[in-house]
Design a protein around this motif. Sequence first.
Motif, PDB file in Angstrom:
ATOM      1  N   GLY A   1       0.826  -1.207   0.000  1.00  0.00           N
ATOM      2  CA  GLY A   1       0.000   0.000   0.000  1.00  0.00           C
ATOM      3  C   GLY A   1       0.861   1.258   0.000  1.00  0.00           C
ATOM      4  O   GLY A   1       0.616   2.189  -0.768  1.00  0.00           O
ATOM      5  N   PHE A   2       1.909   1.258   0.843  1.00  0.00           N
ATOM      6  CA  PHE A   2       2.809   2.422   0.878  1.00  0.00           C
ATOM      7  C   PHE A   2       3.385   2.705  -0.502  1.00  0.00           C
ATOM      8  O   PHE A   2       3.503   3.853  -0.916  1.00  0.00           O
ATOM      9  N   ASN A   3       3.747   1.647  -1.215  1.00  0.00           N
ATOM     10  CA  ASN A   3       4.421   1.841  -2.495  1.00  0.00           C
ATOM     11  C   ASN A   3       3.501   2.273  -3.621  1.00  0.00           C
ATOM     12  O   ASN A   3       3.962   2.469  -4.753  1.00  0.00           O
ATOM     13  N   MET A   4       2.212   2.388  -3.332  1.00  0.00           N
ATOM     14  CA  MET A   4       1.308   2.894  -4.374  1.00  0.00           C
ATOM     15  C   MET A   4       0.243   3.831  -3.834  1.00  0.00           C
ATOM     16  O   MET A   4      -0.753   4.072  -4.501  1.00  0.00           O
ATOM     17  N   GLY A   5       0.476   4.388  -2.649  1.00  0.00           N
ATOM     18  CA  GLY A   5      -0.459   5.389  -2.123  1.00  0.00           C
ATOM     19  C   GLY A   5      -1.823   4.843  -1.781  1.00  0.00           C
ATOM     20  O   GLY A   5      -2.796   5.581  -1.738  1.00  0.00           O
ATOM     21  N   GLU A   6      -1.908   3.548  -1.516  1.00  0.00           N
ATOM     22  CA  GLU A   6      -3.189   2.910  -1.181  1.00  0.00           C
ATOM     23  C   GLU A   6      -3.240   2.674   0.315  1.00  0.00           C
ATOM     24  O   GLU A   6      -2.286   2.167   0.907  1.00  0.00           O
ATOM     25  N   ARG A   7      -4.355   2.953   0.903  1.00  0.00           N
ATOM     26  CA  ARG A   7      -4.524   2.704   2.327  1.00  0.00           C
ATOM     27  C   ARG A   7      -4.614   1.201   2.611  1.00  0.00           C
ATOM     28  O   ARG A   7      -4.000   0.684   3.527  1.00  0.00           O
ATOM     29  N   HIS A   8      -5.404   0.512   1.786  1.00  0.00           N
ATOM     30  CA  HIS A   8      -5.726  -0.878   2.074  1.00  0.00           C
ATOM     31  C   HIS A   8      -4.915  -1.831   1.206  1.00  0.00           C
ATOM     32  O   HIS A   8      -4.079  -1.408   0.414  1.00  0.00           O
ATOM     33  N   TRP A   9      -5.160  -3.130   1.372  1.00  0.00           N
ATOM     34  CA  TRP A   9      -4.472  -4.128   0.555  1.00  0.00           C
ATOM     35  C   TRP A   9      -4.828  -3.858  -0.901  1.00  0.00           C
ATOM     36  O   TRP A   9      -6.005  -3.796  -1.271  1.00  0.00           O
ATOM     37  N   PRO A  10      -3.817  -3.664  -1.758  1.00  0.00           N
ATOM     38  CA  PRO A  10      -4.111  -3.090  -3.075  1.00  0.00           C
ATOM     39  C   PRO A  10      -5.039  -3.921  -3.971  1.00  0.00           C
ATOM     40  O   PRO A  10      -5.805  -3.334  -4.729  1.00  0.00           O
ATOM     41  N   LEU A  11      -5.009  -5.243  -3.896  1.00  0.00           N
ATOM     42  CA  LEU A  11      -5.878  -5.983  -4.831  1.00  0.00           C
ATOM     43  C   LEU A  11      -7.339  -5.934  -4.393  1.00  0.00           C
ATOM     44  O   LEU A  11      -8.197  -5.491  -5.161  1.00  0.00           O
ATOM     45  N   ASP A  12      -7.635  -6.373  -3.190  1.00  0.00           N
ATOM     46  CA  ASP A  12      -9.060  -6.488  -2.849  1.00  0.00           C
ATOM     47  C   ASP A  12      -9.553  -5.371  -1.939  1.00  0.00           C
ATOM     48  O   ASP A  12     -10.718  -5.381  -1.529  1.00  0.00           O
ATOM     49  N   LYS A  13      -8.702  -4.400  -1.657  1.00  0.00           N
ATOM     50  CA  LYS A  13      -9.074  -3.213  -0.863  1.00  0.00           C
ATOM     51  C   LYS A  13      -9.557  -3.557   0.544  1.00  0.00           C
ATOM     52  O   LYS A  13     -10.331  -2.816   1.143  1.00  0.00           O
ATOM     53  N   THR A  14      -9.143  -4.694   1.070  1.00  0.00           N
ATOM     54  CA  THR A  14      -9.520  -5.002   2.442  1.00  0.00           C
ATOM     55  C   THR A  14      -8.492  -4.400   3.399  1.00  0.00           C
ATOM     56  O   THR A  14      -7.355  -4.125   3.029  1.00  0.00           O
ATOM     57  N   ASP A  15      -8.921  -4.217   4.642  1.00  0.00           N
ATOM     58  CA  ASP A  15      -8.122  -3.545   5.653  1.00  0.00           C
ATOM     59  C   ASP A  15      -7.434  -4.610   6.510  1.00  0.00           C
ATOM     60  O   ASP A  15      -8.116  -5.354   7.224  1.00  0.00           O
ATOM     61  N   ILE A  16      -6.132  -4.690   6.445  1.00  0.00           N
ATOM     62  CA  ILE A  16      -5.408  -5.695   7.245  1.00  0.00           C
ATOM     63  C   ILE A  16      -5.760  -5.526   8.719  1.00  0.00           C
ATOM     64  O   ILE A  16      -5.910  -6.507   9.451  1.00  0.00           O
ATOM     65  N   ASN A  17      -5.949  -4.269   9.130  1.00  0.00           N
ATOM     66  CA  ASN A  17      -6.235  -4.010  10.545  1.00  0.00           C
ATOM     67  C   ASN A  17      -7.695  -4.284  10.918  1.00  0.00           C
ATOM     68  O   ASN A  17      -8.165  -3.853  11.956  1.00  0.00           O
ATOM     69  N   ALA A  18      -8.398  -5.001  10.070  1.00  0.00           N
ATOM     70  CA  ALA A  18      -9.739  -5.484  10.426  1.00  0.00           C
ATOM     71  C   ALA A  18      -9.773  -7.005  10.363  1.00  0.00           C
ATOM     72  O   ALA A  18     -10.836  -7.608  10.428  1.00  0.00           O
ATOM     73  N   MET A  19      -8.603  -7.643  10.214  1.00  0.00           N
ATOM     74  CA  MET A  19      -8.540  -9.078   9.954  1.00  0.00           C
ATOM     75  C   MET A  19      -7.952  -9.894  11.113  1.00  0.00           C
ATOM     76  O   MET A  19      -7.805 -11.105  10.997  1.00  0.00           O
ATOM     77  N   PHE A  20      -7.587  -9.235  12.185  1.00  0.00           N
ATOM     78  CA  PHE A  20      -6.979  -9.972  13.303  1.00  0.00           C
ATOM     79  C   PHE A  20      -8.050 -10.728  14.080  1.00  0.00           C
ATOM     80  O   PHE A  20      -9.184 -10.284  14.129  1.00  0.00           O
ATOM     81  N   PRO A  21      -7.745 -11.886  14.644  1.00  0.00           N
ATOM     82  CA  PRO A  21      -6.414 -12.495  14.769  1.00  0.00           C
ATOM     83  C   PRO A  21      -5.938 -13.202  13.501  1.00  0.00           C
ATOM     84  O   PRO A  21      -4.877 -13.797  13.505  1.00  0.00           O
ATOM     85  N   GLY A  22      -6.696 -13.130  12.430  1.00  0.00           N
ATOM     86  CA  GLY A  22      -6.292 -13.776  11.188  1.00  0.00           C
ATOM     87  C   GLY A  22      -6.745 -15.215  11.102  1.00  0.00           C
ATOM     88  O   GLY A  22      -7.304 -15.771  12.062  1.00  0.00           O
TER      89      GLY A  22
END
Lengths: 314, 316
Positions: A85-106
């Motif tokens: 995300g940092f490398n392309m100015g995207e907040r979320h996971w670039p392919l599916d736009k999901t939020d890693i910080n909504a996926m814990f504990p995974g």
Amino acid sequence: MIRQPLVHLASPSRDAYRVDGFRFQTQDKKDSQTSVAIVSGLNGHELAQMHVAAQLVNFLKVRQEADPSFITGDILVVPAVNSFGFNMGERHWPLDKTDINAMFPGYDAGETTQRIAHQLFKQVKGFEWGVELEDRRDQYDCIPYVRMIKSGFEDAQAAKYFGLQFAHYRDFVPSDAGSLQYNWSVWETKSYGLVFGNKQQIHRDSTHQLLDALIRFLAKVGAIRTQIFAGYDTNIVTQEAITLIPAQHAGVFEPIQIVGSFVQKGDLLGKVFDALDGSLKEKIYAPVDGLVTCHYHYPLIYQNTIAYRMISIG
Amino acid sequence: MLETLVSIELPVGEHYYLKRHRFTPVDVSADNGKRISIISGTHGDELEGIYVISLLAEWLKANPSLITGTIDLYPSLNSLGIDSITRTVPFYQTDLNRIFPGTAKDTFPNQIAAGIVEAIQGSDIAIDIHASNIFLRELPQVRIASTYRDSLVPLAKQLNMDFIWVHDAITVLEATLAHSLNQLGTHTLVVEYGVGMRLTPTYGEQLLDGLFNLMAEQGILAIAPRSVRVPFYSDQGEVYYVNSPAAGLFVPAMDHCQMVVKDQLIGHIHDPYGVESPVPCYTPGAGVLFTLREYPIVYEGSLLARIFDDQKGVCV
Ligand SMILES: [Zn+2]
């Protein structure tokens, strides 16, 4: 210092996805052995957060090299989780736009970001303390603060170790369920969110302020051996102390009071202008005495949007 | 009657309007007092529901004397998103279906959410139509949180869908529109079918028949009930997931929504550079393939398919 690979995932076309952590551990059995995990950049817009964490890595490394007894505990720092995300100015996971910080504990057999969260959480759980560096998801400029979620496993007094002006101690909301901070507490890590910075920007002053806060925290919990200036005697603030002040109209927003200002009831906080004819549509006044903690910071504001947040004591 | 329920001023010479098209009985004495709300467009990249609602509006305009209740149509809740291929609420990048019940004095998405709840609450029934997303193609189905199983499954069976999926109540889903409305006593069914950014007209027509049937059964339309499909029901079997074992380009080898047997080839994951051989992926058991990946690029973990059956196996 050891650089540890924490997460690895192949890509269809681009470079492989990797998350690295930096580990600092005392070798002296007489030391406190307290353990702290600091995780940053779960979202790709959190540039200031990544930078503070990286500066902390550098500080710990230089000090440890100069004095091997400097580290008295076990510290893991993860500066950037969503590096794609940092490398392309995207907040979320670039392919599916999901939020890693909504996926814990995974979940190791689940969707991509559930797998990322699972791999990461395996590595960052079990620490005594957990600190997540985060920006505000909305368009606000705020005083840096500590966020605590009521979970039954928080340590409110230790929130003061950061020495920030205030700590926001709030109830659990459903959207917390997948956050790292909340899941840490479920797995009995005392966890804090440090919330600061403007979206996609790095400010030198707040970098230093937050770096100091982390060093202060590490020193107070006994993970490092160092002298540092005292910070604020943190005010722990609950919802009742917060006043939300909306703009009644939409248009171009001009904040007058900056965050950190103490204002009195009736003071002018900001203005809203008509975006097309330039006329003044609204003056926004402080409804109470108190400290300006946040203001809306994008030039265009929608009707009824919170323009200012304040806290009042007593 | 087209009504504007909420108006929010945008910064530069525009308003957001929450609008609904309301149909009521011509003859007030024919009103049985029931009210149904049919909703779509919470996600701006989902268009399937808009089509059904427009077909239904046409029919209601042509048959006003058959209306015996209140029928409210809300085709485009996230109107800025619908008009710009944006799943979330534009500018805020907020998933509107994760912030209910919202608050009236807060961010734009929160104001929209609060306005929607205010508008729809008091309805007896609500049908919230979703169209999956751009990644997955879905068979016509109703999704129900287990908390509301008893009250909602009988209604779902009237909707002419192929599948009724009762899933566990998950904390994050407490922030959905359906949860908020169910809490307020409006029996709310989440319908899901098709794929994002596209239309599947046959599925839309299937749901339209189901809506006619439901409204006939509920006395909201004075028409004979339609004959509807008997859906398969998740309580009588198991849903399992096939996630991609590799990153690459997914090329399906089967059609969506067919009956499959165990160890049938679902498709291959191709390495774009061709260094690795294509990785085959097989069905873990027999059943109906009710979800199939539509968007080809995958990472490890990307969902490829969902199958409904009572057997379980693994994808290699
Ligand atoms: Zn949807």
